[in-house]
Design a protein around this motif. Structure first.
Motif, short mmCIF file in Angstrom:
data_model
loop_
_atom_site.label_atom_id
_atom_site.label_comp_id
_atom_site.label_asym_id
_atom_site.label_seq_id
_atom_site.Cartn_x
_atom_site.Cartn_y
_atom_site.Cartn_z
N ALA A 23 0.78 -1.11 0.10
CA ALA A 23 0.11 -0.04 0.04
C ALA A 23 0.76 1.27 -0.09
O ALA A 23 0.42 2.12 -0.60
CB ALA A 23 -0.92 0.08 1.24
N LYS A 24 1.89 1.25 0.72
CA LYS A 24 2.77 2.42 0.96
C LYS A 24 4.04 2.14 -0.03
O LYS A 24 4.63 1.24 0.15
CB LYS A 24 3.18 2.83 2.31
N PRO A 25 4.51 3.25 -0.84
CA PRO A 25 5.88 2.98 -1.66
C PRO A 25 7.16 3.00 -0.63
O PRO A 25 7.18 3.53 0.46
CB PRO A 25 5.65 4.12 -2.27
N GLY A 26 8.05 2.31 -1.01
CA GLY A 26 9.33 2.13 -0.34
C GLY A 26 10.37 3.02 -1.18
O GLY A 26 10.21 3.99 -1.36
N ALA A 27 11.42 2.37 -1.76
CA ALA A 27 12.69 3.18 -2.07
C ALA A 27 12.53 3.72 -3.43
O ALA A 27 12.49 4.95 -3.75
CB ALA A 27 13.79 2.04 -2.35
N THR A 28 11.88 3.20 -4.39
CA THR A 28 11.26 3.76 -5.75
C THR A 28 10.00 3.48 -6.16
O THR A 28 9.67 3.78 -7.39
CB THR A 28 12.41 3.19 -6.76
N GLY A 29 9.31 2.34 -5.35
CA GLY A 29 8.01 2.18 -5.80
C GLY A 29 7.30 1.32 -4.64
O GLY A 29 7.82 1.13 -3.51
N ASN A 30 6.07 0.61 -5.18
CA ASN A 30 5.65 -0.22 -4.06
C ASN A 30 5.70 -1.57 -4.32
O ASN A 30 5.11 -2.51 -3.78
CB ASN A 30 3.91 0.04 -4.07
N GLY A 31 6.73 -2.11 -5.05
CA GLY A 31 7.02 -3.67 -5.28
C GLY A 31 6.60 -4.10 -6.35
O GLY A 31 6.67 -5.36 -6.63
N ALA A 32 5.59 -3.46 -7.04
CA ALA A 32 4.76 -4.09 -8.24
C ALA A 32 5.90 -4.27 -9.38
O ALA A 32 6.76 -3.63 -9.61
CB ALA A 32 3.80 -3.31 -8.66
N SER A 33 5.42 -5.37 -10.17
CA SER A 33 6.22 -5.61 -11.32
C SER A 33 6.08 -4.47 -12.22
O SER A 33 7.03 -4.10 -12.93
CB SER A 33 6.05 -6.87 -12.00
N ALA A 34 4.93 -3.93 -12.39
CA ALA A 34 4.94 -2.85 -13.53
C ALA A 34 5.82 -1.65 -13.01
O ALA A 34 6.28 -0.79 -14.07
CB ALA A 34 3.47 -2.21 -13.12
N ASP A 35 6.18 -1.32 -11.83
CA ASP A 35 7.35 -0.42 -11.65
C ASP A 35 8.59 -0.67 -12.19
O ASP A 35 9.30 0.30 -12.68
CB ASP A 35 7.55 -0.50 -9.92
N ILE A 36 8.93 -1.79 -12.27
CA ILE A 36 10.35 -2.38 -12.97
C ILE A 36 10.13 -2.19 -14.41
O ILE A 36 10.98 -1.58 -15.35
CB ILE A 36 10.62 -3.79 -12.66
N ALA A 37 8.96 -2.44 -15.19
CA ALA A 37 8.61 -2.33 -16.60
C ALA A 37 8.97 -1.04 -16.95
O ALA A 37 9.52 -0.39 -18.06
CB ALA A 37 7.44 -3.01 -17.03
N LYS A 38 8.10 0.17 -16.20
CA LYS A 38 8.28 1.41 -16.41
C LYS A 38 9.75 2.21 -16.39
O LYS A 38 9.97 2.65 -17.21
CB LYS A 38 7.36 2.05 -15.56
N ARG A 39 10.24 1.62 -15.09
CA ARG A 39 11.59 2.34 -15.13
C ARG A 39 12.36 1.81 -16.13
O ARG A 39 13.26 2.53 -16.86
CB ARG A 39 12.14 1.91 -13.77
N MET A 40 12.58 0.48 -16.67
CA MET A 40 13.45 0.03 -17.56
C MET A 40 13.15 0.26 -19.12
O MET A 40 13.75 0.16 -19.74
CB MET A 40 13.62 -1.38 -17.47
N GLY A 41 11.96 0.68 -19.22
CA GLY A 41 11.12 0.81 -20.44
C GLY A 41 10.97 -0.79 -21.14
O GLY A 41 10.96 -0.99 -22.47
N TRP A 42 10.73 -1.61 -20.34
CA TRP A 42 10.65 -3.15 -21.23
C TRP A 42 8.97 -3.31 -21.05
O TRP A 42 8.04 -3.58 -20.32
CB TRP A 42 11.03 -4.08 -19.97
N PRO A 43 8.60 -3.37 -22.42
CA PRO A 43 7.15 -3.61 -22.73
C PRO A 43 6.66 -5.04 -21.90
O PRO A 43 7.61 -5.94 -21.94
CB PRO A 43 6.91 -3.62 -24.15
N VAL A 44 5.61 -5.09 -21.69
CA VAL A 44 4.98 -6.10 -20.61
C VAL A 44 4.29 -7.24 -21.73
O VAL A 44 3.59 -6.88 -22.80
CB VAL A 44 3.65 -5.67 -19.90
N LEU A 45 4.78 -8.28 -21.50
CA LEU A 45 4.25 -9.34 -22.20
C LEU A 45 3.49 -10.27 -21.30
O LEU A 45 3.95 -11.00 -20.30
CB LEU A 45 5.38 -10.38 -22.87
N LEU A 46 1.96 -10.10 -21.56
CA LEU A 46 1.11 -10.77 -20.37
C LEU A 46 0.81 -12.17 -20.88
O LEU A 46 0.24 -12.48 -21.67
CB LEU A 46 -0.06 -9.65 -20.49
N VAL A 47 0.89 -13.04 -19.81
CA VAL A 47 0.51 -14.37 -20.02
C VAL A 47 -0.88 -14.63 -19.36
O VAL A 47 -1.10 -14.26 -18.27
CB VAL A 47 1.60 -15.24 -19.05
N LEU A 48 -1.79 -15.09 -20.07
CA LEU A 48 -3.12 -15.03 -19.87
C LEU A 48 -3.74 -16.46 -19.87
O LEU A 48 -3.50 -17.21 -20.95
CB LEU A 48 -4.19 -14.31 -20.71
#
Length: 442
Positions: free
Chosen positions: A101-126
């Motif tokens: 719920a509360k962010p830490g050092a650079t985000g809230n721990g979600a994988s989306a944080d990493i995708a945005k920071r690194m510019g890696w497009p998401v390939l979603l497994v459905l």
């Protein structure tokens, strides 16, 4: 600031756990490696099991990237390990947007944080079991929830039949969301699990063949050229390990390493080595004593509760551990902490005598899940880490403390700032915690 160009990458994510994301990740890693590419793997979040599978799939060490525990410099430094690779594949954790719920050092721990920071497009497994055109609505929500999130498309998993696939693709065509492949339902392509996740890579009876099977499955049903073409990345700052990680706890570290003690973060071990520390592995399950010349002993987490009888009978290991503790530091994380105590009660309720270096008795017969990020400020030294040192880490176990008679090692809070009862403890030169250290904290 100098900028670092990374190879193009993708983040393999899912709406939730249990969708087959890891199978897809391992199959892609091996298939693309077999095609002649140097593929750098990463894992989003504080998982210490999946990176070993990644390394087995592609031959390159995998590193954790964690937006709650790691500051920008550390994230960039770790991402820089991809330099020289042709492609990056990062595996998400839980659902794509799931974090605290509360962010830490650079985000809230979600994988989306990493995708945005690194510019890696998401390939979603459905996982499309039990639905058809409605699967496109799920993907649309993930693609549009955050307009800053790069989104590549989807891989459909657990498709029931060619007719099922046609119906699902019809929904995606109407929305213009790319479908990179459709994987038929196959019950044999699963990895064995236990209470903390997957069975460890070192325990898998035929891991290389299993990964080869995943790769063949992906080659048959996924457009690998399209996957590679969808990869992107952003330039990053040239981060520095040393700024964001605590100093090595000692110069020469005897490190327990076997099926009972394997939960270590690769970035910490690499940092310790780069800072001049020497890590000397030994196996408690093989009844090996820690190196007699080591400056400290470190017992990582793992699955000692599955091997409690063997550990209790490992007199060479236990006697060597006790001798070391008489003059030099010993530290245990999670499972290692349990082994430093007086007794460990296994799932069947049988008590096994442990090292007796701390007044701690733990039980797996009385199971309770403890899960979450941890902020800790040391109340006493942890070997070379001084009292007052602040750390970020993560706790995940099912252990109940029956007795704890020593002074607390740290003041520990969760991601929302609430105090945590599992403070760790210390006695003389011996320390232990239930949280796994990830990085330094402010």
């Amino acid at each position: 600031m100098s900028m670092l160009s990374l190879p193009p990458g993708l983040l393999i994510a899912a709406p939730a756990s249990g969708t087959g994301k890891t199978t897809v990740m391992l199959g892609l890693l091996r298939a693309l490696t077999d095609a002649g590419l140097a593929v750098q793997p990463f894992k989003s979040g504080p998982d210490y099991i999946d990176p070993a599978f990644h390394g087995a799939a592609c031959g390159r060490p995998s590193f954790n990237l964690d937006s709650w525990a790691m500051d920008a410099g550390l994230l960039d430094a770790l991402a820089g390990r991809a330099s020289g690779a042709d492609l990056v594949l990062a595996e998400g954790s839980m659902g794509l947007f799931d974090g605290v719920a509360k962010p830490g050092a650079t985000g809230n721990g979600a994988s989306a944080d990493i995708a945005k920071r690194m510019g890696w497009p998401v390939l979603l497994v459905l996982d499309v079991s039990g639905q058809a055109q409605s699967a496109a609505a799920t993907a649309l929500g993930f693609a549009r929830l955050d307009p800053d999130l790069p989104f590549a498309g989807v891989i459909l998993n657990r498709v029931a039949s060619p007719r099922h696939e046609r119906l699902i693709r019809k929904g995606f065509e109407a929305l213009g969301i790319p479908v990179f492949g459709a994987l038929p339902r196959r019950g044999d392509l699963t990895l064995p699990e236990r209470h903390l996740g997957l069975v460890q890579a070192i325990e898998h009876p035929a891991l290389d063949q299993a990964i080869a099977d995943y790769a063949a499955f992906l080659r048959a049903h996924v457009d690998l050229d399209a996957v590679r073409a969808a990869a992107r990345s952003l330039p990053l700052g040239a981060g520095d390990f040393a700024v964001s990680l605590p100093l090595p706890p000692a110069q020469r570290i005897a490190m327990a390493r076997d099926a009972a003690f394997s939960f270590t973060y690769p970035h910490l071990l690499e940092h310790w080595r780069q800072a001049g520390a020497e890590i000397v592995p030994f196996s408690p399950l093989a009844d090996e004593a820690p190196d007699a010349d080591a400056d400290m002993v470190w017992l990582p987490g793992g699955y000692p509760e599955l091997h409690a009888g063997t550990i209790a009978a490992a007199t060479t290991f236990l006697d060597g551990l006790r001798r070391h503790a008489g003059t030099r530091p010993v530290h245990g994380e999670c499972g290692g902490y349990m082994v430093l105590g007086e007794a460990l009660v296994d799932k069947a309720g049988e008590a096994h005598r442990m090292a007796g270096l701390l007044g701690l008795v733990t039980s797996h017969a009385q199971r309770k899940m403890h899960l979450g990020y941890r902020h800790a400020r040391l109340l006493a030294p942890l070997s070379g880490l001084a009292s007052g040192t602040a750390l970020r880490g993560h706790e995940f176990h099912y252990t109940t403390i029956l007795e704890q008679r020593d002074a607390p090692l740290a003041h520990v809070t969760d991601a929302e700032g609430a105090e945590v009862a599992e403070t760790g403890s210390h006695r003389g030169r011996v320390t232990g915690t239930f949280f796994h250290m990830i990085a330094a904290a402010g």
